[in-house]
Design a protein around this motif. Structure first.
Motif, PDB file in Angstrom:
ATOM      1  N   VAL A 185       0.852  -1.195   0.000  1.00  0.00           N
ATOM      2  CA  VAL A 185       0.000   0.000   0.000  1.00  0.00           C
ATOM      3  C   VAL A 185       0.887   1.244   0.000  1.00  0.00           C
ATOM      4  CG1 VAL A 185      -1.749   1.294   1.279  1.00  0.00           C
ATOM      5  CG2 VAL A 185      -1.869  -1.196   1.180  1.00  0.00           C
ATOM      6  N   LEU A 188       2.220   2.091  -3.368  1.00  0.00           N
ATOM      7  CA  LEU A 188       1.231   2.765  -4.213  1.00  0.00           C
ATOM      8  C   LEU A 188       1.046   4.216  -3.787  1.00  0.00           C
ATOM      9  CD1 LEU A 188      -1.424  -0.041  -4.611  1.00  0.00           C
ATOM     10  CD2 LEU A 188      -0.364   1.207  -6.481  1.00  0.00           C
ATOM     11  N   TRP A 200      -4.580   1.175 -11.041  1.00  0.00           N
ATOM     12  CA  TRP A 200      -5.901   0.630 -10.704  1.00  0.00           C
ATOM     13  C   TRP A 200      -6.770   0.400 -11.928  1.00  0.00           C
ATOM     14  CZ3 TRP A 200      -6.407  -2.201  -6.844  1.00  0.00           C
ATOM     15  CH2 TRP A 200      -5.721  -1.940  -5.658  1.00  0.00           C
ATOM     16  N   HIS A 249     -15.910  -1.369  -7.066  1.00  0.00           N
ATOM     17  CA  HIS A 249     -14.787  -1.622  -6.164  1.00  0.00           C
ATOM     18  C   HIS A 249     -14.658  -0.592  -5.048  1.00  0.00           C
ATOM     19  CE1 HIS A 249     -13.268  -5.259  -7.877  1.00  0.00           C
ATOM     20  NE2 HIS A 249     -13.647  -4.789  -9.042  1.00  0.00           N
ATOM     21  N   ILE A 250     -15.004   0.637  -5.357  1.00  0.00           N
ATOM     22  CA  ILE A 250     -14.951   1.652  -4.301  1.00  0.00           C
ATOM     23  C   ILE A 250     -16.025   1.353  -3.258  1.00  0.00           C
ATOM     24  CG2 ILE A 250     -15.232   4.098  -3.758  1.00  0.00           C
ATOM     25  CD1 ILE A 250     -14.178   4.644  -6.678  1.00  0.00           C
ATOM     26  N   ALA A 253     -15.228  -1.900  -1.237  1.00  0.00           N
ATOM     27  CA  ALA A 253     -14.184  -1.710  -0.228  1.00  0.00           C
ATOM     28  C   ALA A 253     -14.663  -0.782   0.883  1.00  0.00           C
ATOM     29  CB  ALA A 253     -12.919  -1.162  -0.884  1.00  0.00           C
ATOM     30  N   PHE A 254     -15.392   0.261   0.502  1.00  0.00           N
ATOM     31  CA  PHE A 254     -15.854   1.200   1.532  1.00  0.00           C
ATOM     32  C   PHE A 254     -16.837   0.530   2.482  1.00  0.00           C
ATOM     33  CE2 PHE A 254     -18.134   4.489   3.648  1.00  0.00           C
ATOM     34  CZ  PHE A 254     -17.192   5.468   3.868  1.00  0.00           C
ATOM     35  N   LEU A 278      -5.265  -4.899  -1.508  1.00  0.00           N
ATOM     36  CA  LEU A 278      -4.606  -3.583  -1.501  1.00  0.00           C
ATOM     37  C   LEU A 278      -5.623  -2.454  -1.400  1.00  0.00           C
ATOM     38  CD1 LEU A 278      -1.757  -4.078  -4.125  1.00  0.00           C
ATOM     39  CD2 LEU A 278      -1.705  -4.363  -1.656  1.00  0.00           C
ATOM     40  N   LEU A 279      -6.860  -2.746  -1.757  1.00  0.00           N
ATOM     41  CA  LEU A 279      -7.920  -1.756  -1.552  1.00  0.00           C
ATOM     42  C   LEU A 279      -8.330  -1.746  -0.080  1.00  0.00           C
ATOM     43  CD1 LEU A 279     -10.165  -2.453  -4.686  1.00  0.00           C
ATOM     44  CD2 LEU A 279      -8.610  -0.542  -4.350  1.00  0.00           C
ATOM     45  N   LYS A 282      -5.806  -0.249   2.338  1.00  0.00           N
ATOM     46  CA  LYS A 282      -5.691   1.207   2.356  1.00  0.00           C
ATOM     47  C   LYS A 282      -6.612   1.750   3.449  1.00  0.00           C
ATOM     48  CE  LYS A 282      -5.084   5.512   1.182  1.00  0.00           C
ATOM     49  NZ  LYS A 282      -3.936   6.221   1.797  1.00  0.00           N
ATOM     50  N   PHE A 283      -7.812   1.233   3.494  1.00  0.00           N
ATOM     51  CA  PHE A 283      -8.739   1.677   4.547  1.00  0.00           C
ATOM     52  C   PHE A 283      -8.206   1.315   5.925  1.00  0.00           C
ATOM     53  CE2 PHE A 283     -12.171   1.859   1.254  1.00  0.00           C
ATOM     54  CZ  PHE A 283     -12.535   3.164   1.491  1.00  0.00           C
TER      55      PHE A 283
ATOM     56  N   PRO B  54     -21.371   7.447   0.412  1.00  0.00           N
ATOM     57  CA  PRO B  54     -20.283   7.549  -0.566  1.00  0.00           C
ATOM     58  C   PRO B  54     -20.763   7.347  -1.999  1.00  0.00           C
ATOM     59  CG  PRO B  54     -19.566   6.280   1.307  1.00  0.00           C
ATOM     60  CD  PRO B  54     -21.013   6.582   1.548  1.00  0.00           C
ATOM     61  N   LEU B  58     -19.979   9.313  -5.764  1.00  0.00           N
ATOM     62  CA  LEU B  58     -19.593   8.649  -7.010  1.00  0.00           C
ATOM     63  C   LEU B  58     -20.634   8.884  -8.097  1.00  0.00           C
ATOM     64  CD1 LEU B  58     -18.268   5.247  -5.625  1.00  0.00           C
ATOM     65  CD2 LEU B  58     -17.023   7.353  -6.046  1.00  0.00           C
ATOM     66  N   LEU B  93     -12.013   9.231   5.006  1.00  0.00           N
ATOM     67  CA  LEU B  93     -11.596   7.930   4.467  1.00  0.00           C
ATOM     68  C   LEU B  93     -11.916   7.818   2.984  1.00  0.00           C
ATOM     69  CD1 LEU B  93     -12.635   5.566   7.395  1.00  0.00           C
ATOM     70  CD2 LEU B  93     -10.314   6.055   6.638  1.00  0.00           C
ATOM     71  N   PHE B  97      -9.237   7.565  -0.020  1.00  0.00           N
ATOM     72  CA  PHE B  97      -9.303   6.353  -0.843  1.00  0.00           C
ATOM     73  C   PHE B  97      -9.411   6.701  -2.327  1.00  0.00           C
ATOM     74  CE2 PHE B  97     -11.485   2.649  -2.684  1.00  0.00           C
ATOM     75  CZ  PHE B  97     -10.654   1.637  -2.243  1.00  0.00           C
ATOM     76  N   LEU B  98     -10.247   7.701  -2.636  1.00  0.00           N
ATOM     77  CA  LEU B  98     -10.385   8.091  -4.035  1.00  0.00           C
ATOM     78  C   LEU B  98      -9.034   8.548  -4.586  1.00  0.00           C
ATOM     79  CD1 LEU B  98     -13.793  10.026  -4.116  1.00  0.00           C
ATOM     80  CD2 LEU B  98     -13.303   7.728  -4.954  1.00  0.00           C
ATOM     81  N   TYR B 100      -6.181   7.546  -3.550  1.00  0.00           N
ATOM     82  CA  TYR B 100      -5.378   6.320  -3.657  1.00  0.00           C
ATOM     83  C   TYR B 100      -5.656   5.626  -4.984  1.00  0.00           C
ATOM     84  CZ  TYR B 100      -3.868   1.581  -2.146  1.00  0.00           C
ATOM     85  OH  TYR B 100      -3.276   0.346  -2.017  1.00  0.00           O
ATOM     86  N   MET B 101      -6.892   5.784  -5.475  1.00  0.00           N
ATOM     87  CA  MET B 101      -7.241   5.179  -6.755  1.00  0.00           C
ATOM     88  C   MET B 101      -6.868   6.095  -7.915  1.00  0.00           C
ATOM     89  SD  MET B 101     -10.279   2.724  -5.806  1.00  0.00           S
ATOM     90  CE  MET B 101     -10.439   2.266  -7.439  1.00  0.00           C
TER      91      MET B 101
END
Ligand code: SF4
Ligand code: SF4
Lengths: 325, 150
Positions: A185, A188, A200, A249-250, A253-254, A278-279, A282-283, B54, B58, B93, B97-98, B100-101
């Motif tokens: 992580v 990245l 990604w 995926h967001i 993972a969220f 890896l997602l 990160k959290f 969230p 998006l 968070l 995270f966004l 990070y992507m």
């Protein structure tokens, strides 16, 4: 491993025969030593198919959502990582704890058949492990592999210990080790936004939306899932836009943020080898950094990071402070 | 307002989620005080900043937003007492995270604006619009199908 399996079998038999439990959840033999699958055993005869070997990587805790609601007690074999998922599910009132008998079972890291096959070995018939040597017997003879090369990705960084048990079957102690599960992580994070985006995109564009990662996840256990709603606008499951992949995926993972125990099942089952861990990590890393270290599933009590707060919590805009532009 | 719309060719679409009790009233005050902020800020009123899932953020990007900003009562002043404390964690968070992507970090924002802070509301919007204008069009979190239909 054989000695552990025998001991487990012995206990499973005794529990079923004595009527203490109505069923035992464990792993069932397949056609090959590596295609074992989770199974429920209700009679001593059924236990003929029971197996516990180097390929029993599957996490059995999610099956207890259904099984613990059935009549009679359910015994289950849980590896260290599985016990975190179990606790988390108890915490979320998905498992009836009083209906489950947990047998903590040793794990020295499980092997990944795909990684072995990728070494050019096919028709595997047997595997023996001595320390770091994996002796693979196949139709073409015997070959010795280096264990860290062929363990499941989730086992590479695992430092977990049993968090819950009613009894244990541990014959070999696992050596302690020091690994950083956030190293990837951090790598990245050190990239630029463009590089991360490219990384990604290339990973997520492989996703075939089979939903295996969702289905296997103990934290993803909603009865009705938003992704099954045809009106969600992301259910086309077709590659007409990469937005669906990102959104899936967001949100996936969220939704498990703060509840994901890092059991690694999602990455294990992904047929496209997308590094989903890896997602999630990160959290986990952010939660550790922002709100103090937290390991989901360590206990079955208490609040999760996203269902609690402190008055002095970090502001979203300060999250990026100190980070290179 | 003139500055933003006339000098640059690119006018970003901004979605601003504003809580009913503080920020929406703040926006109202900005309006009645004749403070200007760009017309391309589309305000969506929500009962509490905590209402913002969230997926709303998006979805806003999917539907063509170039930037998404979330405004709520100052921490401690939530009409529902604690709602915005949860918002703060959730969005910290999510935004991290966004990024990070690979989504540009200036495309997302969260600000606390009270009902009395009309001037702050206008300043926050002007500032955010400027940042997103500098970034250019959102290309990393868009839906081609939506774009085509436009
Ligand atoms: S998200 Fe993956 S690692 Fe986390 S609990 Fe679910 S399956 Fe396990
Ligand atoms: S398991 Fe892999 S391919 Fe299947 S939906 Fe999840 S990420 Fe996509």
């Amino acid at each position: 491993m054989k000695d552990v399996e025998l001991k487990m079998l012995e206990r499973a038999k005794a529990l079923l025969e004595g009527g203490e439990v109505a069923r035992v959840i464990g792993w069932k033999k397949g056609d090959f030593c590596y295609d074992v699958s989770p199974a429920s055993f209700e009679t001593v005869e059924e236990l003929d198919g029971f197996v516990y070997n180097w390929f029993c990587g599957a996490n059995l805790s999610k099956y207890l959502i259904e099984m613990s609601k059935k009549e009679g007690k359910t015994a289950v074999f849980l590896k260290p990582c599985d016990t975190y998922s179990f606790n988390q599910l108890v915490k979320e009132h998905r498992i009836k704890r009083e209906n489950v008998y947990v047998i903590a079972v040793e794990c020295l890291g499980k092997l990944d058949a795909e990684k072995i096959k990728a070494k050019g070995i096919s028709l595997i018939t047997d595997v023996e492990v001595v320390d770091k040597d994996v002796k693979v017997t196949s139709a073409y003879g015997v070959e010795t592999l280096y264990k860290p090369d062929v363990v499941l990705t989730k086992c590479e960084t695992c430092q977990k210990t049993h968090q819950v048990k009613d009894e244990e079957i541990i014959l070999h102690e696992r050596p302690e080790r020091d690994v950083d599960r956030f190293a990837e992580v951090a790598k990245l994070e050190a990239m630029t936004e463009e590089e991360r985006f490219a990384f990604w995109r290339s990973q997520l564009s492989k996703c075939i939306r089979c939903n295996a990662c969702r289905n296997v996840c103990p934290a993803c256990s909603c009865v009705k899932c938003v992704f099954d709603n045809p009106a969600s606008g992301i259910a086309a499951k077709a590659n007409d836009s990469d937005f669906e992949e990102s959104m899936f995926h967001i949100i996936r993972a969220f939704h498990v943020a703060g509840r994901c125990t890092d059991c690694g099942e999602c990455s294990r089952v992904c047929p496209q080898n997308i590094p989903l861990h890896l997602l999630n990590r990160k959290f986990i890393k952010d939660i550790d950094n922002f709100y103090g270290e937290y390991q989901a599933g360590e206990t079955a009590e208490g609040k999760t990071p996203l269902t609690s707060y402190t008055e002095g919590d970090i502001e979203a805009k300060d999250v990026f402070n100190g980070e290179a532009k | 307002m003139q500055e933003v719309t006339e000098k640059k060719e690119f006018t970003p679409t901004i979605v601003a989620f504003c809580c009913n009790w503080c920020s929406y009233a703040g926006a109202d005050l900005a309006g009645s005080s004749r403070l200007t902020y760009p017309a391309n800020v589309k305000i969506i009123r929500v009962p509490c900043s905590c209402r913002v899932n969230p997926s709303f953020v998006l979805k806003a990007f999917q539907q063509g937003a170039d930037g998404v900003i979330l405004c709520g009562c100052h921490p401690g002043d939530c009409h529902y007492v604690t709602g915005n404390y949860y918002t703060r964690r959730r969005m910290a968070l999510l935004y991290s995270f966004l990024n990070y992507m690979g989504i540009e970090k200036d495309r997302t924002c969260i600000e606390w604006v009270s009902a009395a802070e009309g001037a702050k509301f206008a300043a926050v919007m002007n500032d955010f619009v400027k940042k997103v204008t500098d970034l250019g069009e959102n290309k990393r979190l868009t839906d081609l199908r939506v774009k085509e239909g436009e």
